[in-house]
Design an enzyme around this catalytic site. Structure first.
Site, PDB file in Angstrom:
ATOM      1  N   MET A   1     -30.171 -10.573 -64.334  1.00  0.00           N
ATOM      2  CA  MET A   1     -31.541 -10.732 -64.765  1.00  0.00           C
ATOM      3  C   MET A   1     -32.462 -10.716 -63.546  1.00  0.00           C
ATOM      4  O   MET A   1     -32.725 -11.753 -62.949  1.00  0.00           O
ATOM      5  CB  MET A   1     -31.698 -12.040 -65.536  1.00  0.00           C
ATOM      6  N   PRO A   2     -32.935  -9.535 -63.136  1.00  0.00           N
ATOM      7  CA  PRO A   2     -33.845  -9.467 -62.000  1.00  0.00           C
ATOM      8  C   PRO A   2     -35.196 -10.132 -62.312  1.00  0.00           C
ATOM      9  O   PRO A   2     -35.735  -9.988 -63.405  1.00  0.00           O
ATOM     10  CB  PRO A   2     -34.029  -7.970 -61.777  1.00  0.00           C
ATOM     11  N   ILE A   3     -35.687 -10.866 -61.323  1.00  0.00           N
ATOM     12  CA  ILE A   3     -37.032 -11.443 -61.392  1.00  0.00           C
ATOM     13  C   ILE A   3     -37.785 -10.910 -60.187  1.00  0.00           C
ATOM     14  O   ILE A   3     -37.394 -11.144 -59.047  1.00  0.00           O
ATOM     15  CB  ILE A   3     -36.993 -12.982 -61.378  1.00  0.00           C
TER      16      ILE A   3
END
Length: 61
Positions: A1-3
């Site tokens: 889950m890239p932020i």
């Protein structure tokens, strides 16, 4: 889950920010093989008085 956090000076329109979010999401999705629905983007806007380069505030330029 890239932020992803994008820091930039205030003053961009909602349309510009919408386009930024769409393009960054696509680039990250393609680069790291992450589904777009798992990518979060935070836009942090700074006042020009709070950002400086080479000893000069952006608001003074």
């Amino acid at each position: 889950m890239p932020i992803i956090t994008v820091q930039m000076l205030e003053g961009r329109s909602d349309e510009q920010k919408k386009e930024l979010v769409e393009k960054v999401t696509k680039a990250v999705s393609e680069s790291v093989d992450a589904p777009p629905e798992k990518i979060s983007i935070i836009i942090e806007e700074m006042k020009k008085t709070n950002y400086a380069v080479a000893g000069k505030r952006a608001s003074d330029q």
